[in-house]
Write a protein that holds these residues in place. Structure first.
Motif, PDB file in Angstrom:
ATOM      1  N   GLU A 156     -41.025 -15.630 -10.021  1.00  0.00           N
ATOM      2  CA  GLU A 156     -41.496 -14.395 -10.645  1.00  0.00           C
ATOM      3  C   GLU A 156     -41.663 -14.550 -12.150  1.00  0.00           C
ATOM      4  OE1 GLU A 156     -38.783 -11.359  -9.393  1.00  0.00           O
ATOM      5  OE2 GLU A 156     -39.239 -11.669  -7.280  1.00  0.00           O
ATOM      6  N   ARG A 157     -41.467 -15.764 -12.652  1.00  0.00           N
ATOM      7  CA  ARG A 157     -41.562 -15.997 -14.093  1.00  0.00           C
ATOM      8  C   ARG A 157     -43.007 -15.954 -14.566  1.00  0.00           C
ATOM      9  NH1 ARG A 157     -37.885 -19.812 -12.452  1.00  0.00           N
ATOM     10  NH2 ARG A 157     -39.367 -21.513 -12.700  1.00  0.00           N
ATOM     11  N   SER A 158     -43.206 -15.442 -15.764  1.00  0.00           N
ATOM     12  CA  SER A 158     -44.565 -15.317 -16.305  1.00  0.00           C
ATOM     13  C   SER A 158     -45.197 -16.671 -16.595  1.00  0.00           C
ATOM     14  CB  SER A 158     -44.567 -14.432 -17.558  1.00  0.00           C
ATOM     15  OG  SER A 158     -43.768 -14.993 -18.561  1.00  0.00           O
ATOM     16  N   THR A 159     -44.394 -17.686 -16.922  1.00  0.00           N
ATOM     17  CA  THR A 159     -44.970 -19.008 -17.177  1.00  0.00           C
ATOM     18  C   THR A 159     -45.617 -19.562 -15.911  1.00  0.00           C
ATOM     19  OG1 THR A 159     -42.760 -19.945 -16.842  1.00  0.00           O
ATOM     20  CG2 THR A 159     -43.489 -19.639 -19.120  1.00  0.00           C
ATOM     21  N   PHE A 160     -44.983 -19.339 -14.770  1.00  0.00           N
ATOM     22  CA  PHE A 160     -45.572 -19.773 -13.502  1.00  0.00           C
ATOM     23  C   PHE A 160     -46.868 -19.012 -13.230  1.00  0.00           C
ATOM     24  CE2 PHE A 160     -46.153 -18.890  -8.968  1.00  0.00           C
ATOM     25  CZ  PHE A 160     -46.381 -20.175  -8.508  1.00  0.00           C
ATOM     26  N   TRP A 161     -46.841 -17.705 -13.389  1.00  0.00           N
ATOM     27  CA  TRP A 161     -48.020 -16.893 -13.091  1.00  0.00           C
ATOM     28  C   TRP A 161     -49.154 -17.166 -14.065  1.00  0.00           C
ATOM     29  CZ3 TRP A 161     -48.920 -15.038  -8.585  1.00  0.00           C
ATOM     30  CH2 TRP A 161     -47.845 -14.850  -7.718  1.00  0.00           C
ATOM     31  N   LEU A 162     -48.826 -17.455 -15.304  1.00  0.00           N
ATOM     32  CA  LEU A 162     -49.865 -17.817 -16.268  1.00  0.00           C
ATOM     33  C   LEU A 162     -50.565 -19.108 -15.834  1.00  0.00           C
ATOM     34  CD1 LEU A 162     -51.318 -17.345 -18.973  1.00  0.00           C
ATOM     35  CD2 LEU A 162     -49.422 -18.542 -20.081  1.00  0.00           C
ATOM     36  N   SER A 163     -49.788 -20.087 -15.407  1.00  0.00           N
ATOM     37  CA  SER A 163     -50.362 -21.340 -14.936  1.00  0.00           C
ATOM     38  C   SER A 163     -51.214 -21.117 -13.687  1.00  0.00           C
ATOM     39  CB  SER A 163     -49.255 -22.355 -14.641  1.00  0.00           C
ATOM     40  OG  SER A 163     -49.805 -23.545 -14.129  1.00  0.00           O
TER      41      SER A 163
ATOM     42  N   ASP B  84     -46.704 -21.763 -20.470  1.00  0.00           N
ATOM     43  CA  ASP B  84     -45.502 -22.182 -21.182  1.00  0.00           C
ATOM     44  C   ASP B  84     -44.926 -21.021 -21.980  1.00  0.00           C
ATOM     45  OD1 ASP B  84     -46.479 -22.393 -24.147  1.00  0.00           O
ATOM     46  OD2 ASP B  84     -47.953 -23.570 -23.044  1.00  0.00           O
ATOM     47  N   GLY B  85     -43.636 -21.118 -22.248  1.00  0.00           N
ATOM     48  CA  GLY B  85     -42.966 -20.117 -23.054  1.00  0.00           C
ATOM     49  C   GLY B  85     -41.467 -20.134 -22.823  1.00  0.00           C
ATOM     50  N   LEU B  86     -40.776 -19.321 -23.602  1.00  0.00           N
ATOM     51  CA  LEU B  86     -39.331 -19.148 -23.444  1.00  0.00           C
ATOM     52  C   LEU B  86     -39.099 -18.082 -22.393  1.00  0.00           C
ATOM     53  CD1 LEU B  86     -38.367 -19.150 -27.197  1.00  0.00           C
ATOM     54  CD2 LEU B  86     -37.872 -20.949 -25.544  1.00  0.00           C
ATOM     55  N   GLU B  87     -38.268 -18.419 -21.406  1.00  0.00           N
ATOM     56  CA  GLU B  87     -38.126 -17.484 -20.298  1.00  0.00           C
ATOM     57  C   GLU B  87     -36.804 -17.686 -19.565  1.00  0.00           C
ATOM     58  OE1 GLU B  87     -41.336 -15.686 -17.242  1.00  0.00           O
ATOM     59  OE2 GLU B  87     -41.526 -17.771 -17.768  1.00  0.00           O
ATOM     60  N   LEU B  88     -36.274 -16.599 -19.074  1.00  0.00           N
ATOM     61  CA  LEU B  88     -35.067 -16.624 -18.259  1.00  0.00           C
ATOM     62  C   LEU B  88     -35.476 -16.836 -16.816  1.00  0.00           C
ATOM     63  CD1 LEU B  88     -31.999 -16.246 -18.116  1.00  0.00           C
ATOM     64  CD2 LEU B  88     -32.404 -13.804 -17.795  1.00  0.00           C
ATOM     65  N   GLY B  89     -34.847 -17.800 -16.167  1.00  0.00           N
ATOM     66  CA  GLY B  89     -35.108 -18.066 -14.754  1.00  0.00           C
ATOM     67  C   GLY B  89     -33.852 -17.853 -13.939  1.00  0.00           C
ATOM     68  N   GLU B  90     -33.835 -18.411 -12.739  1.00  0.00           N
ATOM     69  CA  GLU B  90     -32.672 -18.287 -11.852  1.00  0.00           C
ATOM     70  C   GLU B  90     -31.453 -19.030 -12.397  1.00  0.00           C
ATOM     71  OE1 GLU B  90     -32.108 -16.875  -8.674  1.00  0.00           O
ATOM     72  OE2 GLU B  90     -33.924 -15.732  -9.035  1.00  0.00           O
ATOM     73  N   THR B  91     -31.705 -20.116 -13.143  1.00  0.00           N
ATOM     74  CA  THR B  91     -30.579 -20.959 -13.559  1.00  0.00           C
ATOM     75  C   THR B  91     -30.320 -20.994 -15.057  1.00  0.00           C
ATOM     76  OG1 THR B  91     -31.993 -22.923 -13.632  1.00  0.00           O
ATOM     77  CG2 THR B  91     -30.846 -22.480 -11.559  1.00  0.00           C
TER      78      THR B  91
ATOM     79  N   TYR C 234     -47.305 -26.767  -7.935  1.00  0.00           N
ATOM     80  CA  TYR C 234     -47.141 -26.716  -9.391  1.00  0.00           C
ATOM     81  C   TYR C 234     -45.928 -27.547  -9.767  1.00  0.00           C
ATOM     82  CZ  TYR C 234     -50.433 -22.952  -9.003  1.00  0.00           C
ATOM     83  OH  TYR C 234     -51.564 -22.232  -8.719  1.00  0.00           O
ATOM     84  N   ILE C 235     -45.957 -28.063 -10.976  1.00  0.00           N
ATOM     85  CA  ILE C 235     -44.841 -28.815 -11.543  1.00  0.00           C
ATOM     86  C   ILE C 235     -44.343 -28.033 -12.753  1.00  0.00           C
ATOM     87  CG2 ILE C 235     -44.206 -30.964 -12.735  1.00  0.00           C
ATOM     88  CD1 ILE C 235     -44.702 -31.238  -9.736  1.00  0.00           C
ATOM     89  N   GLU C 236     -43.046 -28.018 -12.938  1.00  0.00           N
ATOM     90  CA  GLU C 236     -42.460 -27.338 -14.090  1.00  0.00           C
ATOM     91  C   GLU C 236     -41.377 -28.213 -14.691  1.00  0.00           C
ATOM     92  OE1 GLU C 236     -39.684 -23.432 -14.911  1.00  0.00           O
ATOM     93  OE2 GLU C 236     -41.273 -23.273 -13.409  1.00  0.00           O
ATOM     94  N   PHE C 237     -41.443 -28.374 -16.000  1.00  0.00           N
ATOM     95  CA  PHE C 237     -40.382 -29.018 -16.766  1.00  0.00           C
ATOM     96  C   PHE C 237     -39.843 -27.962 -17.723  1.00  0.00           C
ATOM     97  CE2 PHE C 237     -41.842 -33.788 -16.903  1.00  0.00           C
ATOM     98  CZ  PHE C 237     -41.811 -33.844 -15.523  1.00  0.00           C
ATOM     99  N   GLY C 238     -38.578 -28.094 -18.077  1.00  0.00           N
ATOM    100  CA  GLY C 238     -37.997 -27.132 -19.000  1.00  0.00           C
ATOM    101  C   GLY C 238     -36.885 -27.734 -19.834  1.00  0.00           C
ATOM    102  N   LYS C 239     -36.594 -27.028 -20.913  1.00  0.00           N
ATOM    103  CA  LYS C 239     -35.508 -27.427 -21.821  1.00  0.00           C
ATOM    104  C   LYS C 239     -34.693 -26.189 -22.135  1.00  0.00           C
ATOM    105  CE  LYS C 239     -34.677 -29.694 -26.239  1.00  0.00           C
ATOM    106  NZ  LYS C 239     -35.281 -30.337 -27.407  1.00  0.00           N
ATOM    107  N   GLU C 240     -33.410 -26.248 -21.838  1.00  0.00           N
ATOM    108  CA  GLU C 240     -32.538 -25.095 -22.070  1.00  0.00           C
ATOM    109  C   GLU C 240     -32.510 -24.701 -23.534  1.00  0.00           C
ATOM    110  OE1 GLU C 240     -28.654 -25.427 -20.343  1.00  0.00           O
ATOM    111  OE2 GLU C 240     -29.475 -25.827 -18.356  1.00  0.00           O
ATOM    112  N   ILE C 241     -32.464 -23.424 -23.775  1.00  0.00           N
ATOM    113  CA  ILE C 241     -32.502 -22.871 -25.123  1.00  0.00           C
ATOM    114  C   ILE C 241     -31.275 -23.294 -25.942  1.00  0.00           C
ATOM    115  CG2 ILE C 241     -31.383 -20.675 -24.627  1.00  0.00           C
ATOM    116  CD1 ILE C 241     -34.525 -21.096 -26.711  1.00  0.00           C
TER     117      ILE C 241
END
Length: 180
Positions: free
Chosen positions: A122-129, A137-144, A163-170
């Motif tokens: 349900e994250r906006s980064t996924f829906w934007l892609s 891309d963007g800063l976003e709260l996810g499940e983890t 889809y592929i997603e990479f992330g870096k914790e804030i």
């Protein structure tokens, strides 16, 4: 004796408050400058890391062996083959999240958390892609975690397979800011 101590503390407190009132404008300007500088550094770090993550994702997306395992829905095989890549990215670039996401808008595999999958995205980064058929891309709260997230369509033979997603914790950015 107690009255003298109380009187001394009241005088000291009054003097401290008067001194603070005199230097308050100077402190306020310096604090505002520091906040603005930190904000600029923070957003610069985010922008640079977004580009770095995109570069690593493009390198990864070109590797066919992962795509075949994803198409076969071999979660265990995909996890085993992706783990080394994830660990290298984590050690070298502090990339803390690595997802494979299905066409049905759910997480097929979190390489960083193998046992958590199947949840709807349900994250906006996924829906934007998904909606742009390009980067999200963007800063976003996810499940983890709260993280900088970068999502890109995943294709095989010019056909969308997920889809592929990479992330870096804030938290990584907060730690970097502490050292500046």
């Amino acid at each position: 004796m107690i009255k003298k101590i109380i009187f001394f503390l009241v005088v000291l407190l009054s003097f401290s408050m008067a001194l603070a009132a005199e230097i308050d404008p100077i402190i306020s300007e310096e604090v505002l400058f520091n906040i603005q500088t930190s904000k600029e550094i923070y957003y610069d770090l985010i922008e640079k890391d977004t580009e770095l993550i995109k570069e690593h994702m493009l390198d990864f997306i070109g590797q066919e062996e992962y795509k075949l395992l994803f198409l076969e829905k071999d979660r265990d095989g995909l996890y085993e083959s992706s783990l080394g890549l994830y660990e290298d990215n984590k050690d070298q670039h502090l990339i803390t999240h690595f997802y494979y996401e299905d066409l049905n808008d759910s997480v097929f595999l979190r390489v960083h958390n193998k046992d958590k999958f199947g949840d709807t995205l349900e994250r906006s980064t996924f829906w934007l892609s998904k909606e742009s058929n390009s980067w999200g891309d963007g800063l976003e709260l996810g499940e983890t975690a709260f993280a900088l997230r970068v999502v890109h369509p995943y294709e095989y033979n010019n056909e969308l397979i997920g889809y592929i997603e990479f992330g870096k914790e804030i938290e990584e950015y907060l730690l970097e800011l502490m050292w500046i």
